[in-house]
Design a protein around this motif. Structure first.
Motif, mmCIF file in Angstrom:
data_model
loop_
_atom_site.group_PDB
_atom_site.id
_atom_site.type_symbol
_atom_site.label_atom_id
_atom_site.label_comp_id
_atom_site.label_asym_id
_atom_site.label_seq_id
_atom_site.Cartn_x
_atom_site.Cartn_y
_atom_site.Cartn_z
ATOM 1 N N GLN A 298 -20.487 -44.414 -21.500
ATOM 2 C CA GLN A 298 -19.736 -45.399 -20.711
ATOM 3 C C GLN A 298 -19.137 -44.754 -19.464
ATOM 4 O OE1 GLN A 298 -17.184 -48.219 -22.906
ATOM 5 N NE2 GLN A 298 -17.995 -47.320 -24.783
ATOM 6 N N TYR A 299 -18.622 -43.534 -19.627
ATOM 7 C CA TYR A 299 -18.081 -42.794 -18.484
ATOM 8 C C TYR A 299 -19.189 -42.580 -17.446
ATOM 9 C CZ TYR A 299 -15.455 -39.051 -16.076
ATOM 10 O OH TYR A 299 -14.784 -38.282 -15.158
ATOM 11 N N TYR A 300 -20.358 -42.190 -17.932
ATOM 12 C CA TYR A 300 -21.485 -41.940 -17.035
ATOM 13 C C TYR A 300 -21.921 -43.222 -16.316
ATOM 14 C CZ TYR A 300 -26.505 -41.725 -15.995
ATOM 15 O OH TYR A 300 -27.731 -41.845 -15.405
ATOM 16 N N GLN A 301 -21.968 -44.352 -17.024
ATOM 17 C CA GLN A 301 -22.375 -45.604 -16.405
ATOM 18 C C GLN A 301 -21.406 -46.028 -15.305
ATOM 19 O OE1 GLN A 301 -25.150 -47.179 -16.697
ATOM 20 N NE2 GLN A 301 -25.977 -45.921 -18.374
ATOM 21 N N LEU B 22 -22.873 -35.636 -17.439
ATOM 22 C CA LEU B 22 -23.936 -35.497 -18.434
ATOM 23 C C LEU B 22 -24.019 -34.074 -18.963
ATOM 24 C CD1 LEU B 22 -26.675 -37.701 -16.733
ATOM 25 C CD2 LEU B 22 -25.445 -38.202 -18.852
ATOM 26 N N GLN B 23 -23.799 -33.091 -18.118
ATOM 27 C CA GLN B 23 -23.826 -31.700 -18.572
ATOM 28 C C GLN B 23 -22.657 -31.402 -19.511
ATOM 29 O OE1 GLN B 23 -23.921 -29.521 -14.877
ATOM 30 N NE2 GLN B 23 -26.131 -29.879 -14.552
ATOM 31 N N GLN C 31 -31.471 -37.765 -23.567
ATOM 32 C CA GLN C 31 -32.353 -38.758 -22.960
ATOM 33 C C GLN C 31 -31.774 -39.284 -21.654
ATOM 34 O OE1 GLN C 31 -35.412 -39.501 -24.255
ATOM 35 N NE2 GLN C 31 -35.751 -40.637 -22.341
ATOM 36 N N ALA C 32 -30.454 -39.556 -21.649
ATOM 37 C CA ALA C 32 -29.816 -40.044 -20.427
ATOM 38 C C ALA C 32 -29.870 -38.978 -19.328
ATOM 39 C CB ALA C 32 -28.367 -40.441 -20.723
ATOM 40 N N TYR C 33 -29.668 -37.723 -19.687
ATOM 41 C CA TYR C 33 -29.689 -36.620 -18.719
ATOM 42 C C TYR C 33 -31.076 -36.485 -18.090
ATOM 43 C CZ TYR C 33 -28.742 -31.920 -16.869
ATOM 44 O OH TYR C 33 -28.570 -30.828 -16.049
ATOM 45 N N ILE C 34 -32.101 -36.509 -18.923
ATOM 46 C CA ILE C 34 -33.469 -36.371 -18.421
ATOM 47 C C ILE C 34 -33.841 -37.557 -17.533
ATOM 48 C CG2 ILE C 34 -35.898 -36.305 -19.126
ATOM 49 C CD1 ILE C 34 -34.991 -34.737 -21.609
#
Length: 920
Positions: A485-488, A503-504, A519-522
């Protein structure tokens, strides 16, 4: 019976002697009556003094705590008996400010005030009282009293028209009441019939055209009332039709009236079953009958009849918050402004503890465009009510903050509104964390909403990141869902640099679902990065997944080894038991000799180490050891000396691990797997052992995801092999800012009962049998010692408050076997309340927040202190010495201070105590 003057007149004039005898007898009777009157007057004065004393005591209690319903009603009763109308009026007024009054209380008050009406001002005050009475509950008797009071104004100008207006108001309010509405209709027709009779000419008088017209008009009013009543489905409506035919002097009525009557009569047949159930049932069964009636009326889609059905139900079940929620929701659909506001105010006056009612009220006020000052007043009042659960406060704060956000007009100058929003959000976050810790807002709803507003509307991404970082640092760092959620949010309103950084960080922190992060990072690097950045993402993701798989494999391997070892031990023990045939007497003697060797006991205690004692004390509390205790280091030390098994604890997996304690020492891992298997996939079970390799009764259960932890926490206090197992989150308690956590509520729970004095042999099924007679049960919990033996205390939770109140009235003082049980509404004191200041649970009262009669005794915590005086020093009372107890206690108290300060030579030393205790 004739008076004395009449008797005097009936005596013949010449019979003077008989007349004198009668007068003498009368005088004697008068003197006797006078003596009796003096005696009665003295008794009456004494009773009045006692009542005055009781009234003064009640005044004091009410001033200290105005939310005691029974104190108000008792004071009103006493003041009414002594006839002090001024104080009685003040007492009733004070009660009405805190509680809605019942039908009986309003009728007594109104009738007392009506008898005192002498001027137009007095009449106006009584009419104001009637308006207040109408706002509490729907009451046909109160409306009847109102129209009768209005009839007294017939002599005024336009008096008849005012009476008709009063009757029309009554019909609009209670004219559809199926069981009692006919009373208003009949009273209205009787009034109009009386007016008609007054217009009839005297026999032999010449009737003018005007008189004839007035009579016809009035007669038509009566006919119109009949027709209006006959189209309303009311009980015994057939008798009304018969009366109408008699009025007309005909055997039949016109076809239109007959058709309307038949239609209404058909409707009555449809609801007759519900009316019969309402008459024959009470309590929760009656409430269900009301619900069925309301559902039936809602299908017919006649709003006036639906509202009447709701009002009838609320009059009899005013403390059921769910019923008020249904009613106010229906009023919202009708979209009647003043009716909606009145409905919510009445609902909160009866059930102020319902957070959902407060939230819905805020929304209703916002729809009506209510000004900010009023909205803030309502929100502040709601937050001061004192909800029992953290979720109630969270809902209220969320609703108010949502309103403040919608209040901001982003197209204009919004500095003031935005500042109000930010200050309120900060206050909400601080309030929830300070009072409930992380459990106050477990998903971080408030901060997520705040961060979103800062990012989207305020364009302040730095502030948004600060809010999210604080949220992640408070126990959410291992949750993949929170990182995503933070990433979105950063992806929508931030930049790629910070997205990559988030993501890291997540890749190195998440333990519950790391595959989602990789998966989200890639995917992010595929969409936004170059080849080098994509290769870095692949390498890091694969390396992290490899490490996780390796840890999982080691955990599975370790688990398999432990299981094989346990299985082998069990097999060996069974084989040894078959081979050995021990001598019982020699075995008992050897065990006694072993138990009498102090040296061996010292050796066992020393070998266990300090942490063994610390861990056992922690196990008694049912909490996992904090990082200060460093259990890993101790267990490694034990393992190095081959004293027990190694238990390694990974703090990064706390979010997928639960701490279990108060286990039976013989409980094995296989049994625990059976217990926790239903909660989710288990990756590891670690029981902490002592230096002999035996279980200490506590350990850790690790799952594959955090959702399984939530399921496992529900097993807290479940009986396992006769002992209540304690299950709690695995966390470092020393680093948590929040106060002590407690499983159960520490505030008033109006639908839960506290029962004490139960037989120790009673079962949970027996308790359910006793209390299910008073309503539908939600839960029954028996309080036990750590070994599983009952304490004679239990909690019984109903689905609604009215059933709990009824159970208190009927079950308190009930004889169960040889025990007399005590039953009260559950209201534990605050856990930080000093023991010396806690009141006795069954003699002190607690504030009542709702309306209606309350039996709201609250309970405190039982005292657990025991006397530390040795039995040898306790003085046993001698036979016949009970009369000296009071004087002995007085002497002891008076001499205690002097002997303590002087340090008398007679004081016993430690050696004296030792000798006394060693006496045989």
């Amino acid at each position: 019976m004739a008076s004395l003057s009449q008797m005097d007149e009936n005596i013949p004039v010449g019979d003077e002697e008989e007349k004198m005898e009668i007068m003498e007898a009368s005088k004697t009777t008068k003197n006797g009556d006078s003596d009796d009157s003096d005696s009665d007057s003295g008794d009456e004065d004494q009773k009045n003094e006692e009542k005055e004393s009781s009234i003064n005591a009640l005044n004091k209690e009410i001033s200290q705590n105005p939310y005691m319903y029974d104190n108000h009603t008792e004071r009103i009763k006493l003041l009414r008996e002594i006839g002090d109308l001024n104080r009685l009026r003040d007492a009733r007024q004070e009660m009405s400010t805190h509680f809605p009054l019942t039908e009986e209380l309003w009728l007594d008050w109104l009738r007392d005030e009506i008898t005192l009406v002498a001027t137009a001002s007095d009449r106006s005050k009584v009419e104001e009282l009637f308006e207040k009475a109408f706002q509490d509950y729907l009451s046909v008797p109160v409306w009847l009293e109102y129209v009768q009071f209005a009839i007294g104004r017939m002599a005024e100008e336009e008096g008849i028209q005012k009476v008709r207006e009063a009757f029309e108001r009554a019909l609009a309010s209670v004219g559809l009441h199926v069981s009692q509405g006919a009373n208003i209709w009949e009273a209205y027709r009787e009034f109009e019939s009386a007016v008609t009779a007054g217009l009839m000419p005297q026999p032999g008088a010449v009737v003018s055209a005007e008189q004839e017209e007035a009579f016809k008009t009035q007669n038509q009013r009566v006919v119109s009332l009949f027709k209006r009543q006959l189209v309303v489905p009311l009980l015994d409506m057939q008798s009304t039709m018969d009366e109408y035919k008699e009025w007309l002097g005909e055997d039949s009525v016109d076809s239109e009236t007959q058709a309307s009557f038949d239609k209404a009569h058909h409707v009555l047949k449809d609801i007759q079953q519900f009316e019969d159930q309402l008459i024959s049932t009470s309590g929760s069964e009656q409430l269900k009958s009301y619900q069925d009636l309301i559902t039936h009326e809602q299908r017919k889609k006649e709003p006036a009849r639906v509202v009447c059905a709701f009002e009838r139900a609320l009059k009899d079940h005013c403390l059921v918050a769910e019923l008020w929620q249904q009613y106010t929701a229906y009023l919202d659909k009708l979209n009647s402004g003043q009716q909606i506001k009145s409905g919510y105010e009445r609902a909160l006056r009866n059930c102020p503890w319902s957070s959902q009612l407060w939230v819905n009220y805020l929304l209703a006020l916002e729809r009506q465009g209510t000004e900010f000052v009023k909205m803030k007043e309502v929100a502040d009042k709601a937050l001061q009510v004192g909800f029992s659960e953290a979720s109630d406060y969270l809902s209220m704060w969320s609703a108010y903050c949502d309103y403040l956000k919608r209040r901001i007009d982003w197209s204009q100058d919004h500095t003031e509104q935005l500042e109000t929003f930010r200050l309120t959000m900060e206050a909400a976050v601080d309030f929830m964390f300070e009072n409930y810790g992380k459990d106050g807002d477990p998903e971080g709803r408030l901060r997520q909403f705040w961060a979103y507003i800062e990012a989207k509307f305020c364009k302040n991404q730095e502030r948004s990141r600060e809010i999210w970082n604080q949220l992640m640092q408070e126990g959410h760092g291992a949750e993949a869902g929170m990182w995503l959620q933070y990433y979105q949010l950063e992806r929508m309103f931030g930049d790629n640099k910070h997205c990559r950084k988030i993501l890291q960080r997540a890749l190195n922190s998440v333990t519950d679902w790391p595959e989602s992060i990789t998966q989200a990072y890639i995917n992010f690097e595929r969409e936004e990065g170059d080849l080098e950045q994509f290769d870095v993402a692949l390498a890091r993701s694969q390396a992290q997944l490899s490490r996780i798989e390796e840890r999982r494999a080691k955990a599975a391997e370790k688990d398999a080894v432990i299981q094989d070892h346990k299985k082998k031990e069990r097999t060996d023990r069974k084989a040894q038991k078959k081979q050995q045939q021990p001598d019982t007497n020699s075995t008992q003697q050897s065990s006694q000799n072993a138990g009498n060797k102090p040296g061996k006991r010292k050796l066992e205690q020393g070998a266990a180490g300090d942490f063994n004692e610390a861990a056992e004390s922690v196990n008694k509390r049912g909490e996992p050891p904090s990082k200060k205790a460093k259990p890993e280091a101790v267990e490694k030390s034990d393992a190095s000396e081959n004293h027990g098994e190694t238990v390694q604890h990974d703090p990064s997996k706390d979010n997928v691990t639960v701490f279990i304690s108060n286990l039976d020492f013989s409980l094995e891992v296989d049994r625990l797997k059976e217990i926790f298997h239903k909660c989710g996939e288990i990756t590891d079970i670690r029981l902490v052992s002592n230096y002999k390799g035996k279980s200490k009764g506590f350990g850790y259960v690790e799952f594959s995801d955090s959702n399984s932890v939530l399921q496992a926490l529900r097993l807290d206090r479940e009986f396992i092999d006769g002992r209540p197992m304690f299950v709690s989150r695995c966390e470092d308690r020393s680093s948590v800012k929040s106060g002590p956590q407690f499983k159960y509520a520490t505030r008033l729970e109006k639908n839960k009962l506290f029962i004490k004095g139960l037989p120790f042999t009673i079962t949970q099924e027996a308790i359910e049998t006793i209390f299910k007679e008073h309503g539908k049960l939600k839960d029954v919990r028996m309080v036990t010692y750590r070994n599983g033996r009952p304490k004679g205390i239990a909690y019984v939770e109903y689905e609604n408050e009215s059933c709990a109140t009824q159970a208190v009235l009927k079950a308190d003082g009930l004889q169960v076997g040889e025990h007399t049980i005590s039953v009260a509404i559950s209201n534990p004191p605050e856990r930080k309340t000093p023991l010396s200041t806690r009141m006795d649970p069954f003699t002190a009262r607690t504030p009542s927040l709702g309306g209606g009669k309350k039996e709201t005794d609250f309970r405190g915590k039982a005292r657990t202190q025991v006397s530390l005086v040795p039995r040898a020093l306790r003085q046993q009372p001698q036979p016949g010495s009970s009369a000296k107890v009071a004087s002995q206690k007085t002497e002891q108290k008076s001499s205690a201070s002097s002997s303590a300060s002087s340090g008398s030579a007679s004081a016993m030393s430690n050696d004296d105590f030792r000798k006394m205790l060693l006496k045989k």
